[in-house]
Design an enzyme around this catalytic site. Structure first.
Site, PDB file in Angstrom:
ATOM      1  N   HIS A  60       0.838  -1.211   0.000  1.00 27.72           N
ATOM      2  CA  HIS A  60       0.000   0.000   0.000  1.00 27.72           C
ATOM      3  C   HIS A  60       0.869   1.255   0.000  1.00 27.72           C
ATOM      4  O   HIS A  60       1.246   1.762   1.047  1.00 27.72           O
ATOM      5  CB  HIS A  60      -0.922  -0.014   1.230  1.00 27.72           C
ATOM      6  CG  HIS A  60      -1.939   1.082   1.241  1.00 27.72           C
ATOM      7  ND1 HIS A  60      -3.033   1.068   2.066  1.00 27.72           N
ATOM      8  CD2 HIS A  60      -2.042   2.238   0.529  1.00 27.72           C
ATOM      9  CE1 HIS A  60      -3.763   2.156   1.881  1.00 27.72           C
ATOM     10  NE2 HIS A  60      -3.170   2.882   0.952  1.00 27.72           N
ATOM     11  N   ARG A  64       2.926   9.506  -6.723  1.00 29.41           N
ATOM     12  CA  ARG A  64       2.031  10.532  -7.275  1.00 29.41           C
ATOM     13  C   ARG A  64       2.222  10.724  -8.779  1.00 29.41           C
ATOM     14  O   ARG A  64       1.941  11.790  -9.306  1.00 29.41           O
ATOM     15  CB  ARG A  64       2.242  11.850  -6.539  1.00 29.41           C
ATOM     16  CG  ARG A  64       2.104  11.765  -5.023  1.00 29.41           C
ATOM     17  CD  ARG A  64       0.752  11.251  -4.591  1.00 29.41           C
ATOM     18  NE  ARG A  64       0.496  11.516  -3.175  1.00 29.41           N
ATOM     19  CZ  ARG A  64      -0.530  11.039  -2.502  1.00 29.41           C
ATOM     20  NH1 ARG A  64      -1.394  10.248  -3.115  1.00 29.41           N
ATOM     21  NH2 ARG A  64      -0.704  11.325  -1.227  1.00 29.41           N
ATOM     22  N   HIS A 178     -10.752   0.597   1.393  1.00 24.56           N
ATOM     23  CA  HIS A 178     -10.549   1.527   2.509  1.00 24.56           C
ATOM     24  C   HIS A 178     -11.940   1.746   3.083  1.00 24.56           C
ATOM     25  O   HIS A 178     -12.824   2.240   2.404  1.00 24.56           O
ATOM     26  CB  HIS A 178      -9.941   2.836   2.006  1.00 24.56           C
ATOM     27  CG  HIS A 178     -10.087   3.990   2.968  1.00 24.56           C
ATOM     28  ND1 HIS A 178      -9.184   4.228   3.965  1.00 24.56           N
ATOM     29  CD2 HIS A 178     -11.030   4.949   3.085  1.00 24.56           C
ATOM     30  CE1 HIS A 178      -9.566   5.298   4.661  1.00 24.56           C
ATOM     31  NE2 HIS A 178     -10.686   5.753   4.147  1.00 24.56           N
ATOM     32  N   ASP A 304       1.337   2.705   3.828  1.00 33.43           N
ATOM     33  CA  ASP A 304       0.400   3.727   3.358  1.00 33.43           C
ATOM     34  C   ASP A 304       1.158   5.031   3.068  1.00 33.43           C
ATOM     35  O   ASP A 304       0.729   6.120   3.444  1.00 33.43           O
ATOM     36  CB  ASP A 304      -0.731   3.959   4.375  1.00 33.43           C
ATOM     37  CG  ASP A 304      -1.864   4.800   3.796  1.00 33.43           C
ATOM     38  OD1 ASP A 304      -1.768   5.215   2.618  1.00 33.43           O
ATOM     39  OD2 ASP A 304      -2.830   5.057   4.525  1.00 33.43           O
TER      40      ASP A 304
END
Lengths: 419, 318
Positions: A60, A64, A178, A304
């Site tokens: 995870h 970008r 999520h 994350d």
């Protein structure tokens, strides 16, 4: 790239050498010898407490690229992963454009091909991450998408989620959820609790997460499909997943490493580097997360990793973006806060993530392709801003003393030493 | 006057960001200083030179009439130079950040900032980025420290002391910075606090602050010495927390009938602006049990005291 690893404790449940302290010789990307003592005039790695495991895998991360390359592009993201000891990652689709057709999937695979970090794209579940129309998931699956998710734009419609779960059954696809009921969190900023009351910030009650997990458990049971719950944060969620697993429902779950060490009291100074989604919760929740990891309710630990630039983070708390970077601290935070043994950590950070995503698990044995991580589980170190390899610096861990550090990684015939 | 106020004591803080992080000594010092200024305000010439050569910027990023006027009057009575900036359609919409906006104003040599802002923690955030003294005039649902101080000061004036008194705060506790600052302030001064309102307008964990929680107005009023009736802010609510104003008034509106049915005479407060006929009826608001206008009057004295005490921390070079 040839490499000699001296006197490393091998931590690999799939290897015949598991638990032994041996020398490992790697030549041209392959493990050519594992013995008590090897002498060879090649680059040699030694350390007072050297350990080696299959290369770590972070299921995870957010890179970008494309769209927000000033926060993180694929190269800087892979560099951060590599410094964190990861030889593989799965990246979320929240780019611009999102990873919602095979073009974007192939862009990621093409651009990262051959590098020391294997990057596996996760495709969007709905077009433009809008939660309306399903993407061409099968087409993306054929191109190499390992799972499907709308990440932090969770699917609010139960009908859409059900049809998606049914649809991916046709090719054994995996949906990652999520879990957040947006009608409950509204414009929530932090965990609902004692700390939140005195800050006057809008709450994100844990029940918003728990309701969605409960919904998805019912849906996946009905659809006879499978689901992976991303970033579990609340005690009740852990209970729900534990019970579902006992019933034989095909569900897996992960926790991001920073949730194991930070609770909501940290937000007292309105510091936006503690603004994350799901929010940091209570000490009781942290205990439940650790217990869930130990008993297998939670399968994997991830980072994350969510790079955000200064402009998005350094502002009023309500306006600051959610998320922190984590690739370079995930192992250290997990090792410092989780209470897991090194064997368990290797399972959560190298083996299970690949199993969940149907990616072959590397094995440390003679004749195998070398895909491994070197680490020292007892080394103490302090994270400083100058260490950061990511393009973004949004982390609450600067100045934190950790125990345990990645020392290097080897994959795809390349070696990266963390110095 | 100057001599009498020139106490050796100082506030423990450079800014007034909230009540939570100031001491009971700070509060008492503000009160005794306000006592002196209240006397000044009753003189024919209401102005003292205490803040001469000090420039105060009132930065209001959210609509306000009374708080802004109260601050402005307090500043002018102290002879400060005053600049006003208000932007309900915030400069942020033009792409400028809060810190940039404020720094632009500070570049014009401002010594103190009074700020109202819609986001909780905005003043705390600003205090980390700029160097001048900051007074929080309300930041989202976080704190409104000057309101809490003037409320407690008004209770002290009316009842002699705050300690041991029972105060109920009625209404929208969820969105209220007034409630939060009042709770902190009253508790520091030794009062007992109850909050009363619909469960939907009550933070779930409000009990952790050590307050009683009630949902029955009559019972709450029987319990208390003072009732602080909060404004019901329909304009802030995009989500419906209760079905109608009419029904809210049925359950939590204070009228003369309820007031007269109580076994003792309680004191009525309201931070304003009042929705007459909603949370409070006119005959209650205008009754001799109401100290609503005393609150407004005391607001100027309290704000003068805070400005004066914080200005004592400004070091002017030559």
């Amino acid at each position: 790239m040839n490499l000699l690893i001296k006197q490393a404790r091998i931590t690999d449940p799939n290897s015949p050498h598991n638990g032994k302290k041996l020398d490992i010789l790697i030549e041209n990307g392959k493990i050519t010898s594992i013995r008590k003592s090897i002498t060879r005039k090649v680059k040699t790695i030694t350390d007072a407490n050297l350990h080696v495991s299959p290369g770590w895998f972070d299921m995870h991360v957010n890179f970008r690229d494309p769209g927000y390359e000033h926060k993180e592009d694929l190269n800087s993201g892979m560099r951060a992963a590599s410094f964190g000891g990861f030889t593989g990652v799965a990246c979320m689709p929240g780019t611009n454009p999102p990873l919602h057709t095979k073009s974007e999937i192939e862009y990621i695979l093409h651009k990262s091909k051959g590098s020391i970090v294997d990057v596996h794209p996760i495709g969007a579940l709905t077009y433009k991450l809008e939660g309306k129309d399903m993407t061409e998931m099968y087409d993306m699956h054929l191109s190499g998408a390992v799972a499907f998710s709308d990440e932090k734009n969770p699917i609010q419609s139960a009908g859409l989620m059900l049809r998606s779960l049914l649809y991916v059954n046709g090719f054994n696809g995996l949906i990652i959820s999520h879990s957040e009921d947006k009608e409950i969190t509204l414009d929530g900023m932090m965990n609902e609790g004692d700390a939140q009351v005195s800050l006057g910030l809008n709450p994100m009650p844990a029940i918003a997460e728990e309701l969605m997990v409960a919904r998805d458990i019912s849906l996946v049971d009905y659809a006879k499909s499978r689901i992976h719950i991303s970033s579990v944060s609340s005690a009740r969620t852990v209970e729900l997943i534990r019970a579902a697993k006992r019933k034989g429902i095909n569900i897996t779950a992960e926790v991001a490493a920073h949730y194991l060490g930070i609770d909501d009291l940290a937000l007292n100074g309105f510091e936006s580097n503690y603004k994350v989604n799901p929010p940091f919760r209570s000490k009781k929740d942290i205990q439940a997360l650790r217990k869930g990891l130990a008993d297998g309710s939670i399968d994997a630990i991830c980072s994350d990793h969510s790079p955000e630039d200064e402009e998005m983070k350094n502002r009023e708390f309500d306006h600051a973006a959610f998320g922190i970077i984590g690739l370079e601290t995930a192992y250290a935070a997990a090792n410092t806060y989780s209470g897991l043994s090194k064997k368990e950590l290797v399972a959560k950070m190298a083996i299970r993530p690949r199993e969940i995503l149907n990616i072959p698990v590397p094995i440390i044995n003679r004749g195998q392709q070398a895909n491994l991580t070197l680490f020292n589980p007892t080394q103490k170190w302090t994270y400083s801003k100058s260490d950061i390899k990511s393009k973004s610096v949004n982390t609450p861990f600067i100045g934190t003393q950790f125990t345990g550090k990645a020392l290097g990684s080897y994959n795809n015939n390349q070696f990266h030493e963390v110095v | 006057m100057e001599d009498r106020i020139a106490l050796k004591k100082h506030l423990s803080t450079k800014h007034l960001l909230g009540i939570k992080n100031i001491t009971t000594d700070d509060i008492n010092l503000i009160f005794t200083t306000a006592d002196n200024f209240k006397e000044v305000l009753n003189r024919p010439i209401k102005k003292v030179p205490s803040l001469r050569d000090i420039t105060v910027a009132n930065l209001f990023f959210e609509n306000s009439t009374r708080t802004r006027i109260s601050f402005e009057l307090a500043e002018k009575r102290l002879s400060a130079d005053v600049v006003n900036f208000s932007a309900s359609t915030s400069a942020l919409k033009k792409g400028e950040t809060l810190v940039d906006t404020v720094n632009n104003i500070l570049a014009m040599k401002v010594d103190m900032v009074v700020m109202r802002h819609p986001n909780p923690g905005a003043c705390v955030y600003l205090s980390k980025h700029i160097d001048v003294n900051i007074i929080n005039a309300g930041d989202g649902a976080h704190e409104h420290p000057t309101q809490a101080l003037l409320d407690a000061y008004s209770i002290r004036e009316k009842l002699g002391d705050v300690k041991g008194k029972k105060v109920v705060i009625v209404g929208d506790i969820l969105h209220s910075r007034v409630a939060l600052s009042n709770i902190f302030c009253l508790q520091k001064l030794g009062a007992e606090v109850m909050v009363c309102g619909p469960t939907t307008l009550m933070p779930r964990h409000i009990g952790s602050l050590g307050v009683n929680v009630g949902h029955n107005l009559k019972e709450a009023l029987e319990w208390c010495d003072v009732a602080n009736m909060l404004r019901i802010q329909l304009e802030r609510q995009e989500i419906k927390y209760f079905p109608s104003l009419r029904e809210y008034t049925m359950m939590f509106g204070l009228n003369k009938e309820i007031l007269d049915s109580l076994s003792k005479k309680i004191t009525i407060m309201h931070p304003g602006p009042i929705n007459r006929g909603v949370e409070i009826t006119s005959d209650v608001a205008d009754s001799d049990q109401s100290i609503i206008l005393n609150q407004v009057e005391n607001g100027v004295a309290i704000r003068m005291a805070i400005l004066y005490l914080l200005a004592g921390k400004i070091e002017k070079s030559a």
